[in-house]
Design a protein around this motif. Structure first.
Motif, PDB file in Angstrom:
ATOM      1  N   GLN A  84       0.819  -1.218   0.000  1.00 33.92           N
ATOM      2  CA  GLN A  84       0.000   0.000   0.000  1.00 33.92           C
ATOM      3  C   GLN A  84       0.849   1.263   0.000  1.00 33.92           C
ATOM      4  O   GLN A  84       0.453   2.279  -0.562  1.00 33.92           O
ATOM      5  N   ALA A  85       2.028   1.193   0.606  1.00 32.38           N
ATOM      6  CA  ALA A  85       2.915   2.357   0.653  1.00 32.38           C
ATOM      7  C   ALA A  85       3.754   2.493  -0.615  1.00 32.38           C
ATOM      8  O   ALA A  85       4.471   3.475  -0.780  1.00 32.38           O
ATOM      9  N   GLY A  86       3.676   1.498  -1.486  1.00 34.45           N
ATOM     10  CA  GLY A  86       4.452   1.556  -2.721  1.00 34.45           C
ATOM     11  C   GLY A  86       5.901   1.136  -2.550  1.00 34.45           C
ATOM     12  O   GLY A  86       6.722   1.346  -3.437  1.00 34.45           O
ATOM     13  N   GLU A  87       6.222   0.545  -1.414  1.00 32.33           N
ATOM     14  CA  GLU A  87       7.592   0.082  -1.173  1.00 32.33           C
ATOM     15  C   GLU A  87       7.895  -1.162  -2.007  1.00 32.33           C
ATOM     16  O   GLU A  87       9.041  -1.442  -2.324  1.00 32.33           O
ATOM     17  N   VAL A  88       6.859  -1.925  -2.312  1.00 33.59           N
ATOM     18  CA  VAL A  88       6.978  -3.142  -3.109  1.00 33.59           C
ATOM     19  C   VAL A  88       5.666  -3.297  -3.878  1.00 33.59           C
ATOM     20  O   VAL A  88       4.622  -2.833  -3.421  1.00 33.59           O
ATOM     21  N   THR A  89       5.728  -3.906  -5.039  1.00 29.78           N
ATOM     22  CA  THR A  89       4.497  -4.084  -5.815  1.00 29.78           C
ATOM     23  C   THR A  89       3.852  -5.424  -5.484  1.00 29.78           C
ATOM     24  O   THR A  89       4.526  -6.363  -5.058  1.00 29.78           O
ATOM     25  N   GLN A  90       2.557  -5.501  -5.718  1.00 28.29           N
ATOM     26  CA  GLN A  90       1.851  -6.763  -5.511  1.00 28.29           C
ATOM     27  C   GLN A  90       2.388  -7.819  -6.470  1.00 28.29           C
ATOM     28  O   GLN A  90       2.494  -8.990  -6.116  1.00 28.29           O
ATOM     29  N   ALA A  91       2.773  -7.400  -7.663  1.00 24.78           N
ATOM     30  CA  ALA A  91       3.338  -8.338  -8.640  1.00 24.78           C
ATOM     31  C   ALA A  91       4.634  -8.956  -8.112  1.00 24.78           C
ATOM     32  O   ALA A  91       4.866 -10.156  -8.267  1.00 24.78           O
ATOM     33  N   GLU A  92       5.461  -8.141  -7.475  1.00 21.68           N
ATOM     34  CA  GLU A  92       6.708  -8.664  -6.907  1.00 21.68           C
ATOM     35  C   GLU A  92       6.423  -9.642  -5.775  1.00 21.68           C
ATOM     36  O   GLU A  92       7.054 -10.696  -5.671  1.00 21.68           O
ATOM     37  N   VAL A  93       5.455  -9.313  -4.940  1.00 28.54           N
ATOM     38  CA  VAL A  93       5.076 -10.202  -3.836  1.00 28.54           C
ATOM     39  C   VAL A  93       4.581 -11.530  -4.399  1.00 28.54           C
ATOM     40  O   VAL A  93       4.998 -12.606  -3.949  1.00 28.54           O
ATOM     41  N   SER A  94       3.715 -11.464  -5.392  1.00 25.35           N
ATOM     42  CA  SER A  94       3.173 -12.683  -6.001  1.00 25.35           C
ATOM     43  C   SER A  94       4.276 -13.501  -6.665  1.00 25.35           C
ATOM     44  O   SER A  94       4.302 -14.731  -6.550  1.00 25.35           O
ATOM     45  N   HIS A  95       5.175 -12.831  -7.338  1.00 23.05           N
ATOM     46  CA  HIS A  95       6.283 -13.516  -8.012  1.00 23.05           C
ATOM     47  C   HIS A  95       7.174 -14.240  -7.007  1.00 23.05           C
ATOM     48  O   HIS A  95       7.536 -15.402  -7.206  1.00 23.05           O
ATOM     49  N   ARG A  96       7.506 -13.560  -5.923  1.00 24.46           N
ATOM     50  CA  ARG A  96       8.360 -14.181  -4.905  1.00 24.46           C
ATOM     51  C   ARG A  96       7.643 -15.341  -4.219  1.00 24.46           C
ATOM     52  O   ARG A  96       8.250 -16.360  -3.906  1.00 24.46           O
ATOM     53  N   ALA A  97       6.342 -15.191  -4.003  1.00 28.04           N
ATOM     54  CA  ALA A  97       5.569 -16.272  -3.380  1.00 28.04           C
ATOM     55  C   ALA A  97       5.530 -17.492  -4.301  1.00 28.04           C
ATOM     56  O   ALA A  97       5.644 -18.630  -3.837  1.00 28.04           O
ATOM     57  N   ALA A  98       5.395 -17.258  -5.591  1.00 30.11           N
ATOM     58  CA  ALA A  98       5.361 -18.361  -6.556  1.00 30.11           C
ATOM     59  C   ALA A  98       6.702 -19.092  -6.600  1.00 30.11           C
ATOM     60  O   ALA A  98       6.742 -20.310  -6.790  1.00 30.11           O
ATOM     61  N   GLN A  99       7.779 -18.373  -6.409  1.00 30.42           N
ATOM     62  CA  GLN A  99       9.106 -18.992  -6.414  1.00 30.42           C
ATOM     63  C   GLN A  99       9.297 -19.923  -5.222  1.00 30.42           C
ATOM     64  O   GLN A  99      10.071 -20.866  -5.294  1.00 30.42           O
ATOM     65  N   LEU A 100       8.594 -19.661  -4.143  1.00 30.56           N
ATOM     66  CA  LEU A 100       8.733 -20.475  -2.935  1.00 30.56           C
ATOM     67  C   LEU A 100       7.937 -21.770  -3.012  1.00 30.56           C
ATOM     68  O   LEU A 100       8.172 -22.684  -2.240  1.00 30.56           O
ATOM     69  N   ARG A 101       6.984 -21.828  -3.906  1.00 28.48           N
ATOM     70  CA  ARG A 101       6.126 -23.024  -4.013  1.00 28.48           C
ATOM     71  C   ARG A 101       6.834 -24.153  -4.692  1.00 28.48           C
ATOM     72  O   ARG A 101       7.702 -24.195  -5.371  1.00 28.48           O
TER      73      ARG A 101
END
Length: 101
Positions: A84-101
């Motif tokens: 929400q603060a723009g420190e990280v994008t939702q796309a980056e969060v989703s991408h990193r989460a997908a890498q952990l699966r």
């Protein structure tokens, strides 16, 4: 040199020095403001910060690097605040989460 001329020259030099001081200080103030973390992020991420990155000053570039490196360990509350603060994008969060699966 008369007293009036001397006072005028002194006044002009003073104004020039003050202007130079302000011009020099503004980028430092702006950089500090640009690097500041919002209160909302601080509150949402305080536990994460203390658990993972407290060896660094809270608004330091090192803390940002530490929190970014600890990404998958961050709480959902912290991640949401960072998005929400723009420190990280939702796309980056989703991408990193997908890498952990």
């Amino acid at each position: 040199m008369s007293a009036q001329i001397h006072a005028k020259v002194f006044s002009q030099r003073s104004v020039a020095l003050i202007a130079l001081s302000i011009a020099t200080a503004l980028p430092i103030v702006w950089a500090s403001a640009a690097n500041a973390v919002s209160l909302r992020v601080k509150l949402a991420c305080s536990r994460d910060y203390y658990a993972l990155c407290s060896k660094f000053a809270s608004d330091s570039p090192e803390t940002r690097q530490c929190m970014r490196a600890a990404g998958e360990k961050l709480s959902p509350r912290c991640i949401n605040a960072l998005v929400q603060a723009g420190e990280v994008t939702q796309a980056e969060v989703s991408h990193r989460a997908a890498q952990l699966r």
